[in-house]
Design an enzyme around this catalytic site. Structure first.
Site, PDB file in Angstrom:
ATOM      1  N   ASP A  30      28.092  -7.965  21.603  1.00 44.77           N
ATOM      2  CA  ASP A  30      27.362  -8.635  20.525  1.00 44.77           C
ATOM      3  C   ASP A  30      27.675 -10.121  20.616  1.00 44.77           C
ATOM      4  O   ASP A  30      28.794 -10.500  20.974  1.00 44.77           O
ATOM      5  CB  ASP A  30      27.802  -8.093  19.155  1.00 44.77           C
ATOM      6  CG  ASP A  30      26.771  -8.364  18.079  1.00 44.77           C
ATOM      7  OD1 ASP A  30      26.109  -7.408  17.647  1.00 44.77           O
ATOM      8  OD2 ASP A  30      26.614  -9.534  17.685  1.00 44.77           O
ATOM      9  N   CYS A 260      14.421   0.000   7.702  1.00 50.52           N
ATOM     10  CA  CYS A 260      13.517   0.653   8.660  1.00 50.52           C
ATOM     11  C   CYS A 260      12.102   0.868   8.136  1.00 50.52           C
ATOM     12  O   CYS A 260      11.158   0.292   8.653  1.00 50.52           O
ATOM     13  CB  CYS A 260      14.118   1.976   9.102  1.00 50.52           C
ATOM     14  SG  CYS A 260      15.780   1.788   9.730  1.00 50.52           S
TER      15      CYS A 260
HETATM   16  C1  UGA Z   1      14.892   6.138   8.681  1.00 52.22           C
HETATM   17  C2  UGA Z   1      14.525   7.445   9.421  1.00 52.22           C
HETATM   18  O1  UGA Z   1      14.730   8.575   8.564  1.00 52.22           O
HETATM   19  C3  UGA Z   1      15.349   7.595  10.702  1.00 52.22           C
HETATM   20  O2  UGA Z   1      14.925   8.754  11.411  1.00 52.22           O
HETATM   21  C4  UGA Z   1      15.178   6.353  11.577  1.00 52.22           C
HETATM   22  O3  UGA Z   1      15.986   6.409  12.736  1.00 52.22           O
HETATM   23  C5  UGA Z   1      15.565   5.114  10.776  1.00 52.22           C
HETATM   24  O4  UGA Z   1      14.754   5.040   9.585  1.00 52.22           O
HETATM   25  C6  UGA Z   1      15.328   3.904  11.649  1.00 52.22           C
HETATM   26  O5  UGA Z   1      14.168   3.624  11.979  1.00 52.22           O
HETATM   27  O6  UGA Z   1      16.295   3.295  12.112  1.00 52.22           O
HETATM   28  P1  UGA Z   1      16.912   5.403   7.042  1.00 52.22           P
HETATM   29  O7  UGA Z   1      16.090   4.208   6.744  1.00 52.22           O
HETATM   30  O8  UGA Z   1      18.351   5.224   7.406  1.00 52.22           O
HETATM   31  O9  UGA Z   1      16.251   6.262   8.267  1.00 52.22           O
HETATM   32  O10 UGA Z   1      16.916   6.337   5.751  1.00 52.22           O
HETATM   33  P2  UGA Z   1      16.084   7.602   5.239  1.00 52.22           P
HETATM   34  O11 UGA Z   1      17.027   8.681   4.947  1.00 52.22           O
HETATM   35  O12 UGA Z   1      14.944   7.905   6.104  1.00 52.22           O
HETATM   36  O13 UGA Z   1      15.551   7.033   3.834  1.00 52.22           O
HETATM   37  C7  UGA Z   1      14.585   5.983   3.777  1.00 52.22           C
HETATM   38  C8  UGA Z   1      14.177   5.692   2.352  1.00 52.22           C
HETATM   39  O14 UGA Z   1      13.375   6.737   1.840  1.00 52.22           O
HETATM   40  C9  UGA Z   1      15.355   5.562   1.372  1.00 52.22           C
HETATM   41  O15 UGA Z   1      15.119   4.472   0.522  1.00 52.22           O
HETATM   42  C10 UGA Z   1      15.347   6.864   0.588  1.00 52.22           C
HETATM   43  O16 UGA Z   1      15.851   6.722  -0.713  1.00 52.22           O
HETATM   44  C11 UGA Z   1      13.858   7.166   0.572  1.00 52.22           C
HETATM   45  N1  UGA Z   1      13.573   8.611   0.418  1.00 52.22           N
HETATM   46  C12 UGA Z   1      13.843   9.472   1.423  1.00 52.22           C
HETATM   47  C13 UGA Z   1      13.016   9.072  -0.771  1.00 52.22           C
HETATM   48  O17 UGA Z   1      12.760   8.300  -1.731  1.00 52.22           O
HETATM   49  N2  UGA Z   1      12.751  10.405  -0.888  1.00 52.22           N
HETATM   50  C14 UGA Z   1      12.997  11.294   0.102  1.00 52.22           C
HETATM   51  O18 UGA Z   1      12.733  12.500  -0.079  1.00 52.22           O
HETATM   52  C15 UGA Z   1      13.579  10.824   1.290  1.00 52.22           C
END
Ligand code: UGA
Length: 431
Positions: A30, A260
């Site tokens: 990094d 993301c």
């Molecule tokens: C997301 C994807 O799930 C990963 O597969 C991907 O690798 C990652 O982006 C990326 O592109 O690097 P992440 O952003 O860490 O992962 O978190 P998630 O668990 O997907 O949640 C995303 C958002 O959706 C959060 O704000 C969460 O609160 C919201 N969410 C998720 C909901 O409001 N309801 C749900 O049922 C699920």
């Protein structure tokens, strides 16, 4: 195998530490000297469950080391993962200058064949650009391959996601690249999808957009539940048991955030438009997500009447539990809306108080725990579903609040039980 990972941010560090755990010899690079200095001392700059332990144990075993020199990374290994950040530009496009810089540095420093793997989330065609850039600066005509290996790990469960993936996607243009990457991932025993580079890049965009669409869809249904008096938890359970739909990503809430989904959606809409496709469906996904916060604000108003002069406690600041990431966290938009209407805001989050202090206005009161945050307050809003909030002593909280009002932005409490305790309660798509 020896592996270099350029970019020791969220994805790079988890990838490096997990590859080391699988028995490989990994060098994480990094250009942030402070970060590398800390990592060399075993200090992990981000909170991710299990990551610190994984980093320190693999450093001890001499399978994981750190450097600020891309040149050293290029010399170290035949396989180079690019995991630098691709921040959004003001027009929504991903800024790829860091990817380009790394590609150039790899090109001028390659001593022999190198496989350059893009791991950062990047638009379709980035693989082609990396290839062109390396060719241009590869004056000694050394053989190389470019591959795309998108990452699907989620913050908060990143190590488990890396070690137990549903699938691994490898986009390659040569048999040699395919052999190296399938060999590297074989120990995980997951299905490996081998495609061309563009398809692999598209799989990442399409997957994230689809998941964001699922969240916006259920949030839209939650608004209809509110209007019609149905219960979103029952609706989402009934939908999710259909194996064609699946129960994941059907939790209604205050909207999606993080580094993301919001960024990837904007980038995908932009790049589709450039290619000649107007992705209206995804624009609607964004719109529903933006409106979700206004709906929460309206719920607060319906419960406490005038916002001005009220004390409102916000529990949870990170965009989701088990992470200290506050990027695009919906709690911050909500707080700023409430503050602009004259509310006094008290906040508590288990992991990101320090980071949040730098972002929130001076008027915000930072509290040492959830109880201190709700003390004397007119309304408690759950913005992030941290487990510790589910365990709170609601009886005690009721006696501490000025008005016993809960706006449950993540539906973590049972509406009936909460009301029985004497609270005025409203969730998202249920009351
Ligand atoms: C997301 C994807 O799930 C990963 O597969 C991907 O690798 C990652 O982006 C990326 O592109 O690097 P992440 O952003 O860490 O992962 O978190 P998630 O668990 O997907 O949640 C995303 C958002 O959706 C959060 O704000 C969460 O609160 C919201 N969410 C998720 C909901 O409001 N309801 C749900 O049922 C699920």
């Amino acid at each position: 195998m020896r592996i270099s990972v350029i970019g020791s941010g969220y994805v790079g560090l988890v990838t490096g530490a997990c590859f080391a755990e699988l028995g490989n010899n990994v060098l994480c690079v990094d250009n942030n000297e402070l970060k590398i200095k800390s990592l060399k001392k075993g200090i992990v700059p981000i909170y991710e469950p299990g990551l610190k332990e994984l980093v320190t144990s693999n450093m001890k075993e001499k399978r994981l080391s750190f450097s600020t020199s891309v040149k050293e990374g290029v010399k170290f290994s035949e396989v180079i993962f690019i995991a630098v950040n691709t921040p959004p530009k003001s027009n929504g496009e991903a800024d790829l200058k860091f990817v380009e810089n790394v590609a150039r540095e790899v090109a001028v420093n390659m001593p022999s064949y190198r496989l350059i793997v893009e791991k950062s989330t990047v638009p379709v065609n980035t693989g082609e650009w990396i290839e062109r850039t390396v060719k241009m600066f590869n004056k000694r005509n050394i053989k190389f391959d470019v591959a795309s290996n998108p990452e699907f790990l989620r913050e908060g469960s990143a190590i488990n996601d890396f070690m137990h993936p549903d699938r691994i996607v490898i986009g390659v243009g040569s048999k040699k690249a395919e052999k190296i990457l399938t060999g590297l991932y074989e120990p995980l025993g997951a299905p490996i999808v081998v495609t061309g580079i563009k398809s692999a890049e598209l799989i990442k965009h399409a997957s994230n957009s689809y998941l964001a669409m699922k969240v916006s869809f259920i949030n839209a249904i939650s608004a209809i539940c509110d209007l019609m008096g149905a219960d979103i938890s029952c609706v989402s359970k009934g939908m999710g048991l259909d194996s064609r739909i699946g129960s994941d990503f059907l939790k209604a809430g205050i909207g999606f955030g993080g580094s993301c989904f919001p960024k990837d959606l904007s980038a995908f809409i932009r790049l589709s438009a450039r290619a000649g496709y107007d992705f209206n469906l995804l624009k609607e996904v964004q719109k529903i997500n933006e409106e979700q916060i206004s709906l929460v604000l309206k719920k607060v108003k319906d419960m406490v009447w005038n916002i001005e002069g009220k004390t409102i406690s916000v529990l949870g600041l990170s965009f989701k539990p088990d992470t200290d990431d506050i990027r695009n966290a919906p709690a911050f938009r909500l707080i700023s809306m409430l503050q602009s209407e004259g509310a006094r805001i008290k906040v508590y989050d288990p992991k990101c108080m320090e980071k949040s202090r730098k972002v929130l206005s001076k008027a915000t009161v930072f509290c040492k725990n959830a109880y201190a945050a709700v003390d004397g307050s007119d309304c408690m809003i759950v913005a992030t579903e941290w487990s510790e909030f589910k365990e709170l002593d609601l009886k005690r909280i009721k006696n501490m609040m000025r008005q016993a009002v809960i706006v449950d932005g993540r539906n973590i409490y049972d509406p009936q039980k909460t009301k029985k305790l004497g609270f005025k309660y409203v969730g998202i798509g249920r009351r």
